[in-house]
Design an enzyme around this catalytic site. Structure first.
Site, PDB file in Angstrom:
ATOM      1  CB  SER A   1      -0.962  -0.046   1.189  1.00  0.00           C
ATOM      2  OG  SER A   1      -2.008   0.874   1.036  1.00  0.00           O
TER       3      SER A   1
ATOM      4  CG  ASP B   1      -4.221  -1.854   0.662  1.00  0.00           C
ATOM      5  OD1 ASP B   1      -3.324  -2.428   1.311  1.00  0.00           O
ATOM      6  OD2 ASP B   1      -4.395  -0.632   0.694  1.00  0.00           O
TER       7      ASP B   1
END
Length: 360
Positions: A52, A166
């Site tokens: 991320s 993510d």
């Protein structure tokens, strides 16, 4: 048997570091401060893995553009972030993130991961297969885009027939990709450390402005009823909560009015919380955010049990909320301070360990 990290670092004029950068939204700005502290103390980063926001910062550093990225991040205000928001009517997410990626592309250029001067891995999650995906080849911007797709907030990214989201979903602190790096020291930077102090107060005016601007900006794309549907989603409310406010609601959207600010949660929930002395008042979205943080902390601990780091730097969750991207200056400073403190303590321990080894 490999020498202890203490001896490896002590015996090198420029200790080699393998770096794992964790997920955690805007708290990821702290990664910039950590890298700055490492460079100032003469450490040579020879491998990076990130999930991320860790993939973003790790990628721009591997491309040699960290200073440019830090300068851009520090220039962001709440208003400029509002302009970077890219509303989406997709059910998979309320933001597309393409404008943010365009800014990153302008900084790093069209570079492939295998061409980076520092070995780099971006971690994403295959939503259909339920597995982590490592990007070690291919376009850097595509790898970053996949790794930052926060579930329900930023739409997933399709790569080679895989639906990717993510990296923090399954691997919020990616230690495995750097396990084979030839380094003197392995450092993990977690963005889900214990609270360092009371949580910051909500910023209701900021969130109300965000909603009003979102309504006005989306009205050109679709009708007001569609805008209401978009912003009434639980994920949209979660975004608002992470942006720094308890919640914002409106009784009437027919003429796109200014947003009336209200406390989070239905009246019954608020009364129940008020009747319980000593417990914090948490709306449904604070509960969801806290749940995500707890899950990621548990996953990170599990990872560290299998792949121990020589040095763990933990950025407190209270440093900032996940979407407070206008706070780069102070969050970078937090990362630098935490890294400096951790490295000083580690270097002192190294000196004592080395002396004990020699004397023994």
């Amino acid at each position: 048997m490999p020498a202890p990290a203490a001896l490896r670092v002590r015996g090198s004029s420029s200790p080699r570091v393998a770096l794992a950068l964790g997920s955690g939204g805007a708290r990821g700005y702290a990664h910039i401060g950590v890298i700055q502290a490492l460079r100032e103390r003469g450490y040579d980063i020879v491998g990076i893995a990130g999930s991320s926001m860790g993939a973003v910062v790790g990628g721009v550093h591997a491309a040699g553009r960290l200073d440019e990225f830090a300068h851009w991040a520090k220039s962001l205000t709440q208003r400029t972030i509002l302009r970077l928001l890219d509303p989406s009517i997709s059910a998979a997410g309320i933001l597309r993130a393409e404008k943010i990626l365009d800014a990153v592309r302008d900084i790093v250029g069209p570079v492939a991961i295998e061409q980076l001067p520092i070995p780099y891995t971006a971690v994403a999650t295959d939503l259909l297969a339920g597995k982590s995906v490592w990007f070690q080849r291919g376009p850097l911007d595509a790898a970053i885009r996949a790794s930052i797709a926060i579930p329900g907030v930023i739409a997933p990214h399709e790569v080679d027939g895989r639906l990717l989201a993510d990296g923090g979903i399954l691997d919020p602190l990616p230690m495995a990709p750097i396990a084979g790096v030839n380094a003197d020291l392995t450092i993990a930077v977690s963005l889900n450390g214990s609270e360092a102090g009371p949580a910051r107060d909500a910023e209701p005016n900021v969130t109300a402005e965000w909603l009003n601007r979102m309504v006005r900006s989306t009205s050109a794309l679709f009708d007001v009823s569609a805008a209401r549907s978009l912003l009434d989603r639980p994920t949209a409310r979660a975004v608002l909560s992470r942006f720094g406010a308890a919640a914002a609601e409106s009784d009437s959207w027919s003429q796109a009015p200014e947003i009336e600010q209200r406390p989070a949660g239905p009246p019954a929930d608020r009364e129940e919380a008020a009747d319980t002395p000593g417990l914090p008042k948490m709306g449904s979205f604070e509960v969801m955010n806290r749940t995500i943080d707890i899950a990621q902390s548990a996953l990170a601990r599990h990872t560290l049990a299998g792949y121990p780091a020589d040095l763990l730097i933990e950025v407190p969750r209270s440093t900032c909320r996940s979407l407070e991207f206008h706070r780069a200056v102070e969050v970078i400073a937090v990362g630098r301070a935490l890294a400096t403190q951790a490295l000083e303590a580690f270097e002192i321990d190294d000196d004592e360990s080395a002396a004990a080894t020699i004397e023994g």
